[in-house]
Design a protein around this motif. Structure first.
Motif, PDB file in Angstrom:
ATOM      1  N   GLN A 110       0.818  -1.210   0.000  1.00 18.37           N
ATOM      2  CA  GLN A 110       0.000   0.000   0.000  1.00 18.37           C
ATOM      3  C   GLN A 110       0.856   1.267   0.000  1.00 18.37           C
ATOM      4  O   GLN A 110       1.596   1.529   0.938  1.00 18.37           O
ATOM      5  CB  GLN A 110      -0.925   0.015   1.200  1.00 18.37           C
ATOM      6  CG  GLN A 110      -1.900   1.175   1.121  1.00 18.37           C
ATOM      7  CD  GLN A 110      -3.222   0.833   1.744  1.00 18.37           C
ATOM      8  OE1 GLN A 110      -3.291   0.510   2.910  1.00 18.37           O
ATOM      9  NE2 GLN A 110      -4.271   0.919   0.957  1.00 18.37           N
ATOM     10  N   TYR A 111       0.744   2.008  -1.076  1.00 21.45           N
ATOM     11  CA  TYR A 111       1.385   3.316  -1.199  1.00 21.45           C
ATOM     12  C   TYR A 111       0.331   4.382  -0.869  1.00 21.45           C
ATOM     13  O   TYR A 111      -0.872   4.084  -0.855  1.00 21.45           O
ATOM     14  CB  TYR A 111       1.896   3.525  -2.626  1.00 21.45           C
ATOM     15  CG  TYR A 111       2.940   2.508  -3.059  1.00 21.45           C
ATOM     16  CD1 TYR A 111       4.301   2.803  -2.995  1.00 21.45           C
ATOM     17  CD2 TYR A 111       2.570   1.253  -3.530  1.00 21.45           C
ATOM     18  CE1 TYR A 111       5.266   1.877  -3.385  1.00 21.45           C
ATOM     19  CE2 TYR A 111       3.521   0.320  -3.922  1.00 21.45           C
ATOM     20  CZ  TYR A 111       4.866   0.639  -3.851  1.00 21.45           C
ATOM     21  OH  TYR A 111       5.807  -0.286  -4.234  1.00 21.45           O
ATOM     22  N   ALA A 112       0.781   5.607  -0.657  1.00 23.46           N
ATOM     23  CA  ALA A 112      -0.173   6.674  -0.322  1.00 23.46           C
ATOM     24  C   ALA A 112      -1.253   6.777  -1.391  1.00 23.46           C
ATOM     25  O   ALA A 112      -2.438   6.950  -1.094  1.00 23.46           O
ATOM     26  CB  ALA A 112       0.562   8.001  -0.173  1.00 23.46           C
ATOM     27  N   SER A 113      -0.832   6.638  -2.649  1.00 25.73           N
ATOM     28  CA  SER A 113      -1.797   6.812  -3.735  1.00 25.73           C
ATOM     29  C   SER A 113      -2.798   5.654  -3.820  1.00 25.73           C
ATOM     30  O   SER A 113      -3.764   5.734  -4.573  1.00 25.73           O
ATOM     31  CB  SER A 113      -1.058   6.983  -5.072  1.00 25.73           C
ATOM     32  OG  SER A 113      -0.065   6.003  -5.223  1.00 25.73           O
ATOM     33  N   ASP A 114      -2.573   4.578  -3.077  1.00 23.94           N
ATOM     34  CA  ASP A 114      -3.518   3.455  -3.063  1.00 23.94           C
ATOM     35  C   ASP A 114      -4.575   3.605  -1.973  1.00 23.94           C
ATOM     36  O   ASP A 114      -5.533   2.834  -1.915  1.00 23.94           O
ATOM     37  CB  ASP A 114      -2.778   2.135  -2.796  1.00 23.94           C
ATOM     38  CG  ASP A 114      -1.830   1.764  -3.911  1.00 23.94           C
ATOM     39  OD1 ASP A 114      -2.132   2.088  -5.079  1.00 23.94           O
ATOM     40  OD2 ASP A 114      -0.786   1.160  -3.617  1.00 23.94           O
ATOM     41  N   LEU A 115      -4.364   4.566  -1.088  1.00 28.26           N
ATOM     42  CA  LEU A 115      -5.194   4.632   0.116  1.00 28.26           C
ATOM     43  C   LEU A 115      -6.591   5.182  -0.182  1.00 28.26           C
ATOM     44  O   LEU A 115      -6.745   6.180  -0.886  1.00 28.26           O
ATOM     45  CB  LEU A 115      -4.487   5.553   1.118  1.00 28.26           C
ATOM     46  CG  LEU A 115      -4.848   5.375   2.571  1.00 28.26           C
ATOM     47  CD1 LEU A 115      -4.340   4.038   3.083  1.00 28.26           C
ATOM     48  CD2 LEU A 115      -4.228   6.495   3.386  1.00 28.26           C
TER      49      LEU A 115
ATOM     50  N   ALA B  71      11.477  12.229 -12.173  1.00 29.74           N
ATOM     51  CA  ALA B  71      10.740  11.182 -12.888  1.00 29.74           C
ATOM     52  C   ALA B  71      10.543   9.932 -12.046  1.00 29.74           C
ATOM     53  O   ALA B  71      10.571   8.818 -12.568  1.00 29.74           O
ATOM     54  CB  ALA B  71      11.422  10.850 -14.221  1.00 29.74           C
ATOM     55  N   GLN B  72      10.371  10.119 -10.741  1.00 27.93           N
ATOM     56  CA  GLN B  72       9.997   8.971  -9.897  1.00 27.93           C
ATOM     57  C   GLN B  72       8.619   8.496 -10.344  1.00 27.93           C
ATOM     58  O   GLN B  72       7.793   9.306 -10.761  1.00 27.93           O
ATOM     59  CB  GLN B  72      10.031   9.387  -8.417  1.00 27.93           C
ATOM     60  CG  GLN B  72       8.825  10.146  -7.868  1.00 27.93           C
ATOM     61  CD  GLN B  72       8.626  11.544  -8.444  1.00 27.93           C
ATOM     62  OE1 GLN B  72       9.487  12.087  -9.106  1.00 27.93           O
ATOM     63  NE2 GLN B  72       7.454  12.130  -8.178  1.00 27.93           N
ATOM     64  N   LEU B  73       8.391   7.189 -10.248  1.00 27.30           N
ATOM     65  CA  LEU B  73       7.175   6.684 -10.891  1.00 27.30           C
ATOM     66  C   LEU B  73       5.889   7.078 -10.161  1.00 27.30           C
ATOM     67  O   LEU B  73       4.856   7.276 -10.789  1.00 27.30           O
ATOM     68  CB  LEU B  73       7.259   5.158 -11.062  1.00 27.30           C
ATOM     69  CG  LEU B  73       6.249   4.551 -12.032  1.00 27.30           C
ATOM     70  CD1 LEU B  73       6.175   5.291 -13.349  1.00 27.30           C
ATOM     71  CD2 LEU B  73       6.591   3.103 -12.289  1.00 27.30           C
ATOM     72  N   GLU B  74       5.949   7.188  -8.848  1.00 26.68           N
ATOM     73  CA  GLU B  74       4.748   7.634  -8.129  1.00 26.68           C
ATOM     74  C   GLU B  74       4.768   9.155  -8.033  1.00 26.68           C
ATOM     75  O   GLU B  74       5.686   9.733  -7.446  1.00 26.68           O
ATOM     76  CB  GLU B  74       4.697   7.039  -6.718  1.00 26.68           C
ATOM     77  CG  GLU B  74       3.408   7.396  -5.979  1.00 26.68           C
ATOM     78  CD  GLU B  74       3.333   6.839  -4.559  1.00 26.68           C
ATOM     79  OE1 GLU B  74       2.234   6.599  -4.067  1.00 26.68           O
ATOM     80  OE2 GLU B  74       4.387   6.660  -3.926  1.00 26.68           O
ATOM     81  N   THR B  75       3.730   9.778  -8.566  1.00 28.29           N
ATOM     82  CA  THR B  75       3.659  11.233  -8.459  1.00 28.29           C
ATOM     83  C   THR B  75       3.329  11.596  -7.009  1.00 28.29           C
ATOM     84  O   THR B  75       2.842  10.765  -6.241  1.00 28.29           O
ATOM     85  CB  THR B  75       2.572  11.800  -9.389  1.00 28.29           C
ATOM     86  OG1 THR B  75       1.322  11.190  -9.040  1.00 28.29           O
ATOM     87  CG2 THR B  75       2.886  11.510 -10.849  1.00 28.29           C
ATOM     88  N   LYS B  76       3.604  12.821  -6.641  1.00 28.01           N
ATOM     89  CA  LYS B  76       3.407  13.221  -5.245  1.00 28.01           C
ATOM     90  C   LYS B  76       1.930  13.104  -4.861  1.00 28.01           C
ATOM     91  O   LYS B  76       1.042  13.472  -5.633  1.00 28.01           O
ATOM     92  CB  LYS B  76       3.892  14.655  -5.014  1.00 28.01           C
ATOM     93  CG  LYS B  76       5.369  14.864  -5.298  1.00 28.01           C
ATOM     94  CD  LYS B  76       6.278  13.950  -4.507  1.00 28.01           C
ATOM     95  CE  LYS B  76       7.710  14.050  -4.978  1.00 28.01           C
ATOM     96  NZ  LYS B  76       8.472  12.806  -4.722  1.00 28.01           N
ATOM     97  N   CYS B  77       1.725  12.614  -3.682  1.00 30.50           N
ATOM     98  CA  CYS B  77       0.365  12.295  -3.254  1.00 30.50           C
ATOM     99  C   CYS B  77       0.235  12.497  -1.749  1.00 30.50           C
ATOM    100  O   CYS B  77       1.214  12.333  -1.008  1.00 30.50           O
ATOM    101  CB  CYS B  77       0.077  10.835  -3.605  1.00 30.50           C
ATOM    102  SG  CYS B  77      -1.514  10.252  -3.005  1.00 30.50           S
ATOM    103  N   ALA B  78      -0.955  12.838  -1.313  1.00 35.49           N
ATOM    104  CA  ALA B  78      -1.218  12.927   0.118  1.00 35.49           C
ATOM    105  C   ALA B  78      -2.653  12.533   0.402  1.00 35.49           C
ATOM    106  O   ALA B  78      -3.547  12.754  -0.418  1.00 35.49           O
ATOM    107  CB  ALA B  78      -0.978  14.349   0.623  1.00 35.49           C
TER     108      ALA B  78
ATOM    109  N   LYS C 170       4.270   6.435   8.233  1.00 36.18           N
ATOM    110  CA  LYS C 170       5.340   6.016   7.328  1.00 36.18           C
ATOM    111  C   LYS C 170       4.802   5.016   6.314  1.00 36.18           C
ATOM    112  O   LYS C 170       4.111   4.071   6.672  1.00 36.18           O
ATOM    113  CB  LYS C 170       6.470   5.386   8.131  1.00 36.18           C
ATOM    114  CG  LYS C 170       7.695   5.039   7.299  1.00 36.18           C
ATOM    115  CD  LYS C 170       8.859   4.562   8.147  1.00 36.18           C
ATOM    116  CE  LYS C 170       8.747   3.083   8.436  1.00 36.18           C
ATOM    117  NZ  LYS C 170      10.015   2.522   8.967  1.00 36.18           N
ATOM    118  N   LEU C 171       5.130   5.239   5.058  1.00 36.66           N
ATOM    119  CA  LEU C 171       4.677   4.363   3.971  1.00 36.66           C
ATOM    120  C   LEU C 171       5.829   4.158   2.991  1.00 36.66           C
ATOM    121  O   LEU C 171       6.744   4.973   2.926  1.00 36.66           O
ATOM    122  CB  LEU C 171       3.546   5.046   3.186  1.00 36.66           C
ATOM    123  CG  LEU C 171       2.166   5.154   3.804  1.00 36.66           C
ATOM    124  CD1 LEU C 171       1.282   5.963   2.872  1.00 36.66           C
ATOM    125  CD2 LEU C 171       1.557   3.789   4.010  1.00 36.66           C
TER     126      LEU C 171
END
Lengths: 161, 800
Positions: free
Chosen positions: B40-45, B213-220, B261-262
Motif C-alpha cells: 500500500q502506497y499513499a496513492s492506493d489509500l 521522474a519517480q514513478l509515483e507522483t506526489k500524493c497525500a 510512514k509508507l
C-alpha cells in the motif's frame, strides 16, 4: 453522462458494474474494485505502470474506457497469486533476482512479462528488452528485471520437465 | 589481498559476527507485497468519506493574483481553498538544516505566482471528476508580470524581481538582484597554490535541469480527526520533517499531527522537502472537515521539483610531477522560484569538490544561487555531487590527457583517502576517512576493464567509434560528525523482544527501495542473534517514534541502522540482566549465540555453554513473572560521516552518423563497507548508472521563454529517459563491491545510494572524448549535440 452496465471477469471473479461512459478501466479497478496492482504513473500510456492482462494480452488500463472492457477477462498482479497465496513463478523470480526496488513499476512489469512468457516461453535477451520497452522503471536500471524474466522462463521450463 | 570482511576474524572491535544474514543475499521482505500489487502506497489509500482534491496551477511564470472567484465551484459542491483561507505562515519545505541556515520564502498557497505550475488554489469534491470540473470553474484574475528564466539575466539590475523580502531564520531580509544565497568558502591560499603550479587549467562546465521522474507522483491523504488532530499519509522521505512543517504551517502542536510512514514509488531526493500537495491536502481537509486525497498528475509533478542546474568556472593547478596544487570553483546556481535550500546545496557542493583531491589544502569555492521564474529545484540523488563531479573528473581527464599522466596513477597520487579529512556535508561537517575502496577499485578495475589497452582518439577510425573512460566519486553516509554542523542528524529506534523470543524493530527511517528496512532487521538480528525471519519491522508514524531527520544523504543504513544497533545493544544488556537473575549468573559472564535447532537466540554462560536459556524461555518467563517487556528506545547520532566511494569504467560506442551513444561495456566498483545485501547494493549501482546515462546523454528540460512553460509540457514521452533498450547487455554490466570495513558503521556498513551516481556522468563524457576526441563541457550530450560537434571538428580539421 450516460451509464452502462458492463460485466468483467477480474482475477477469475465475475463483476457486473454500472460505469459512466468516461470512466477509465484503471480507475474502476483501483477505486471500485480496490485492486491496487495497476498503478497510475502518467495516465496517457507513457509508463506502463497500469498494465493488466485481457486474456493473454497486455493492456494499458489507463487508456481503456471501462465500457470498452465489457466482457473482458482481466488479470491484475493480485490475480497471479494462487489461492494458497503463492506468487507466480515470474513474481517469485522478480523477488529472487532483486528486480524490485521501490516496487511501483513492479506490478506493471510483472503483467507485461507474463504476457511475454505466454507469447514466447523461451525468449532471449533481445526479445525481453524489446518487449519491456514500454515499461518505465526509474530505480533498477532494468538489468535485474531482464534477468528475472529470463530466469522465470528457465524455471518454468524446468518445472515442466 | 583485500580484506574479506565477511570473515569474523577480520571484523575489528571484536564484533560478534556469527550466523548472520549480513553480507548475504536475502530476498527483500516486502518483495511479495510489491510483486503482487498489494503493497500500500499513499496513492492506493482510500478512506471512508474521503473527498478527492485537485489543484489549480498558474499558467503564467510570474503574475500577481488580483482575485479568485470560487462561487461557481462552490455551487457545484466543491470545497475551495485559496491563500485567503490560510494564515500566511512563511516556511521552507525542507527542514533538514538548522533554522539559522534556512531561508523561508513560501506559504501553503501564494498571492503571487512565481513559476508556471505553481499551485494557486485547490478544491475538494466527492469525486475526482467533480474536483477537476470544479478547478475549471475557478475564476482567477491575474496581473501578468515580466518573468526571468536564466540566472545571468536574473542578476541584472533591470530584471524582474521575484521577491522583495524573504526570511533567514527569524530575520526578514531584502532580496537584491534575485540573489537567494551567496556562499564563499576558502581554505589555504588558492592564488599561492596556483602560482606553484606548472600549469593552470581553466574551463567552464554547465549541467542542465532534469526531473526526478519517480514513478509515483506526489500524493497525500489527510484525515482531520474528531479530536481536532490530523492524520496524514503522504509521499515523504521524512515523516518527522513533514509533521514539523504541517504543525508549523497550520499552527497546531506537534502532538496533533501524525504522519504515517509508507513506502513510496521512488523519490530520488524529491520528497526530502514536503512537496506542495501535502500541506495543501492537509489544509483543505481541515477546511472540509473530511478526509481528502490529493494526487498530482504527471504533468503537475513535472512542474513541482527538478534538479539544480549548475554552471561552474573551474581552475586547477598542477605541477609537472603530477601534484594538484590548488582548486578554485565559481558556481552559478539557478534554483527556481522558491528556496528548497540552495544554501546547504552550495555548502555540500563545496565539500564534494574539496574532498575529491587534496589540492595541497588550497581550495576556494565561490557560489551564487539565483531566483528565476522556474520550478523550484531540490536534491536529486547527489545534492550537487554529480554536478561538480562531472566538472572535476572531466578536468582530471583533461589534465592527464594534456600533461601525459596516467589517469589512474594521477588519481591515486592526489585523492583524499584514509587519514584525510572528508567534508561530508560542506565545511561544517568534517570527519576523518577510515575506510576506502578507492585503491582497490582503481587498481583492480584497470586490469579487469583492460583500461590500459585503450587507444588514443586519433587512432580511431570508422563510423562507429569506441572509447573508454574512467571517473571516481563518492557520497557521504549521513550527515553526522564529531560536532554539530548546519545539518541536523540523528535517528531513533525501538527494539522490543516479544514474549516468544521474536523481535520487533520500530524505526522512522523510510526505505526508498534500496533495502534499508531489511538492513535494520539484519542489524538487530545480528546483535541479538535472533534468526532474521524472527525479526519484524513495525509500522511507524511520528507519534510512536522519536525524531529522525530524513532518509537523505545516503544515511538510511549508516545512521538509521546505527540507531537500531544501539537500541538492540541496550536490549541485549537488559536480556543479560534478566537471564542472569533467572540462571543465577553474573550478567557480565553471559553471551548470546544463535541456536539454529531451536530457531532462537540463546543466552549462555561464556566458556560453559551447557548452562543456557533461549530468548524465548527468558522472555516468556519474564512475562509470566510480570517483570516487563525487554525493550529499549533511544535517539542516536553518528559521530562520523564516512565517504562511500564509487568508480565507473565505461566503454561507449559513438555512431558518428547518427550521434547516438551506446554502452557496450560498463564496470562499476562500489564501496559501501560491508554490504547488508549485496544484490540490493548492486541494484543501486546499476539503477544509478541508468539514471546517470539519462542525465549525460538524454535528459534536459528546456523552458519556452515566451510562455515559461516546459517545452515538453510535462510529458514523459517528450522527456527522454533511458529505457531497457539503452542499457548494456546483462553480461556486460559488471558490478563489483570493494572489500572494506567501516569501523564506525553498523557491522562495518556505510552507505551507497547517492555515491552510485556521482561519477557516472564524467566517466561517460571521458569515454566519449576517448572515442571521438571531442570534449563536452555541457550536459546532456544528445545525439544532436554530438553530430554538431563532429561537424564542427571536421570543418576545423579541413581549415587546418
Amino acid at each position: 453522462m450516460s451509464m452502462h452496465k458492463i460485466t468483467l471477469k477480474v482475477n477469475g471473479v465475475n463483476r457486473t458494474l454500472e460505469v459512466k461512459s468516461n470512466e477509465l478501466l484503471l480507475n474502476v479497478l483501483r477505486d471500485r474494485l480496490f485492486l491496487t496492482g495497476a498503478k497510475y504513473g502518467c495516465g496517457i500510456a507513457e509508463c506502463g505502470a497500469c498494465t493488466i492482462l485481457n486474456g493473454d494480452r497486455s493492456v494499458l488500463s489507463c487508456l481503456v474506457p471501462a465500457v470498452a472492457a465489457d466482457g473482458w477477462e482481466i488479470t491484475t498482479a493480485e490475480g497471479l497469486v494462487d489461492k494458497d497465496g503463492n506468487l507466480s513463478t515470474l513474481q517469485e523470480s522478480f523477488v529472487d533476482n532483486a528486480a524490485i526496488q521501490c516496487g511501483f513499476c513492479t506490478p506493471g512489469m510483472v503483467m507485461t512479462s507474463t504476457a511475454l512468457l505466454r507469447e514466447n516461453p523461451d525468449p532471449d535477451e533481445e526479445f525481453v528488452r524489446d518487449y519491456l520497452r514500454g515499461n518505465y522503471c526509474r530505480c533498477t536500471g532494468y538489468i535485474s528485471i531482464v534477468k528475472a524474466v529470463l530466469d522465470a522462463a528457465q524455471r518454468m521450463k524446468e518445472g515442466k520437465q | 589481498m583485500y580484506l574479506n570482511h565477511l570473515d569474523p576474524k577480520n571484523a575489528p572491535h571484536g564484533e560478534e559476527y556469527c550466523h548472520s544474514m549480513i553480507g548475504v543475499n536475502t530476498p527483500r521482505s516486502d518483495g511479495a507485497a510489491k510483486a503482487s500489487g498489494t503493497m500500500q502506497y499513499a496513492s492506493d489509500l482510500i478512506i471512508p468519506g474521503m473527498l478527492y482534491g485537485a489543484v489549480l496551477r498558474s499558467p503564467y511564470p510570474h503574475a500577481e493574483i488580483l482575485s479568485i472567484d470560487t462561487s461557481e465551484a462552490e455551487a457545484m459542491g466543491a470545497v475551495c481553498l485559496t491563500y485567503q483561507d490560510i494564515k500566511p505562515v512563511v516556511y521552507n519545505e525542507r527542514s533538514v538544516s538548522t533554522p539559522s541556515g534556512t531561508y523561508r520564502d513560501r506559504t501553503i498557497l501564494p498571492n503571487k505566482a512565481r513559476h508556471v505550475g505553481e499551485p494557486i488554489a485547490a478544491v475538494a469534491a466527492e469525486t475526482e471528476e467533480l474536483a477537476y470540473k470544479a478547478v475549471k470553474a475557478l475564476k482567477v484574475e491575474y496581473k501578468v508580470l515580466p518573468a526571468v528564466f536564466e540566472p545571468e539575466d536574473a542578476l541584472k539590475d533591470d530584471a524582474p524581481q521575484l521577491y522583495d523580502t524573504i526570511y533567514l531564520d527569524e530575520q526578514e531580509i531584502k532580496v537584491k538582484n534575485n540573489i537567494g544565497v551567496v556562499r564563499n568558502i576558502y581554505e589555504g591560499d588558492v592564488e599561492a597554490g596556483l602560482a606553484k603550479a606548472d600549469r593552470v587549467f581553466e574551463r567552464d562546465f554547465s549541467l542542465g535541469r532534469i526531473y526526478h521522474a519517480q514513478l509515483e507522483t506526489k500524493c497525500a491523504v489527510a484525515k482531520p480527526e474528531v479530536d481536532g488532530s490530523l492524520t496524514v499519509w503522504g509521499t515523504c522521505q521524512s515523516i518527522h520533517g513533514c509533521r514539523q512543517l504541517l504543525a508549523y504551517a497550520l499552527q497546531m502542536p506537534l502532538s496533533k499531527v501524525n504522519v504515517k510512514k509508507l513506502p513510496f514509488g521512488g523519490a530520488f531526493g524529491s520528497s526530502i522537502q514536503v512537496n506542495t500537495v501535502i500541506p495543501i491536502c492537509a489544509a483543505i481537509a481541515k477546511k472540509a472537515g473530511r478526509p481528502v486525497k490529493l494526487t498530482s498528475a504527471r504533468e503537475e509533478d513535472f512542474y513541482s521539483h527538478q534538479k539544480y542546474p549548475s554552471k561552474y568556472h573551474v581552475r586547477i593547478g598542477v605541477t609537472n610531477d603530477g601534484i594538484i596544487t590548488a582548486g578554485h570553483v565559481k558556481a552559478l546556481i539557478d534554483f527556481g522560484a522558491h528556496q528548497v535550500q540552495p544554501l546547504p546545496f552550495m555548502g555540500c557542493t563545496s565539500g564534494w569538490f574539496a574532498s575529491l583531491y587534496k589540492y595541497q589544502g588550497n581550495i576556494a569555492f565561490e557560489g551564487t544561487a539565483v531566483y528565476t521564474n522556474k520550478t523550484p529545484c531540490c536534491a536529486m540523488q547527489g545534492y550537487g555531487n554529480p554536478q561538480i563531479n562531472f566538472a572535476i573528473e572531466s578536468m582530471i581527464d583533461i589534465i592527464c590527457d594534456e600533461m601525459g599522466f596516467d589517469p589512474i596513477d594521477f588519481r591515486l597520487k592526489n585523492y583524499r583517502g584514509p587519514g584525510d579529512e572528508f567534508w561530508g556535508q560542506g565545511p561544517t561537517i568534517r570527519s576523518i576517512i577510515k575506510s576506502s575502496g578507492v585503491e582497490e577499485s582503481l587498481v583492480e578495475g584497470r586490469k579487469v576493464f583492460h583500461f590500459d589497452d585503450r587507444k588514443s582518439p586519433a587512432e580511431k577510425t570508422g563510423t562507429k567509434r569506441r572509447g573508454k573512460g574512467v571517473a571516481r566519486g563518492f557520497h557521504c553516509s549521513g550527515t553526522g560528525g564529531p560536532k554539530e554542523g548546519e545539518v541536523i542528524d540523528y535517528s531513533f529506534a525501538t527494539v522490543k523482544i516479544n514474549e516468544d523470543g521474536s523481535v520487533d524493530v520500530l524505526s522512522p527511517v523510510t526505505d526508498h527501495g534500496g533495502g534499508t528496512w531489511d538492513a535494520l532487521r539484519k542489524i538487530v538480528s545480528e546483535v541479538l542473534q535472533v534468526p532474521y525471519d524472527m525479526v519484524g519491522l513495525s509500522p511507524a508514524d511520528t507519534m510512536n517514534t522519536g525524531y529522525d531527520v530524513c532518509t537523505h544523504a545516503t544515511r538510511g543504513v549508516y545512521c538509521g541502522g546505527g540507531a537500531a544497533k544501539n537500541a538492540a545493544i541496550k536490549v541485549r544488556e537488559k536480556l543479560f540482566e534478566y537471564a542472569g537473575r533467572m540462571m543465577d549468573e553474573n550478567p557480565g559472564d553471559l553471551e548470546v549465540v544463535m541456536d539454529p535447532v531451536a530457531h532462537q537466540g540463546r543466552v549462555q554462560v561464556k566458556n560453559y555453554p551447557a548452562k543456557s536459556m533461549t530468548i524465548n524461555e527468558i522472555a516468556r518467563k519474564a512475562w509470566i513473572m510480570s517483570w516487563g517487556t525487554l525493550a529499549y528506545s533511544d535517539s542516536y547520532r553518528q559521530k562520523n560521516c564516512p565517504p562511500c566511494f564509487t568508480t565507473h569504467f565505461v566503454e561507449v560506442e559513438v555512431d558518428t552518423e547518427t550521434g547516438i551513444i551506446t554502452f557496450p561495456h560498463v564496470l562499476i566498483y562500489g564501496d559501501c563497507g560491508v554490504p547488508m545485501n549485496p544484490d540490493l547494493v548492486k541494484g543501486q549501482l546499476v539503477g544509478s548508472f541508468n539514471r546517470g546515462l539519462g542525465y549525460t546523454v538524454y535528459e534536459y528540460l528546456p523552458t519556452d521563454e515566451k510562455t515559461g512553460h516546459l517545452k515538453n509540457m510535462g510529458l514523459l514521452v517528450d522527456y527522454k529517459t533511458p529505457s531497457v533498450y539503452e542499457m548494456p547487455r546483462v553480461e556486460n554490466m559488471q558490478v563489483e563491491l570493494c572489500h572494506t570495513y567501516e569501523p564506525t558503521g553498523p557491522f562495518g556498513a556505510k552507505g551507497i545510494g547517492e555515491a552510485a551516481l556521482a561519477s557516472v556522468q564524467a566517466a561517460i563524457a571521458n569515454a566519449i572524448y576517448n572515442a571521438i576526441g571531442i570534449r563536452f563541457y555541457e550536459l546532456p550530450i544528445t545525439p544532436e549535440v554530438v553530430l554538431a560537434a563532429l561537424k564542427k571538428k571536421k570543418e576545423e580539421e579541413a581549415r587546418a
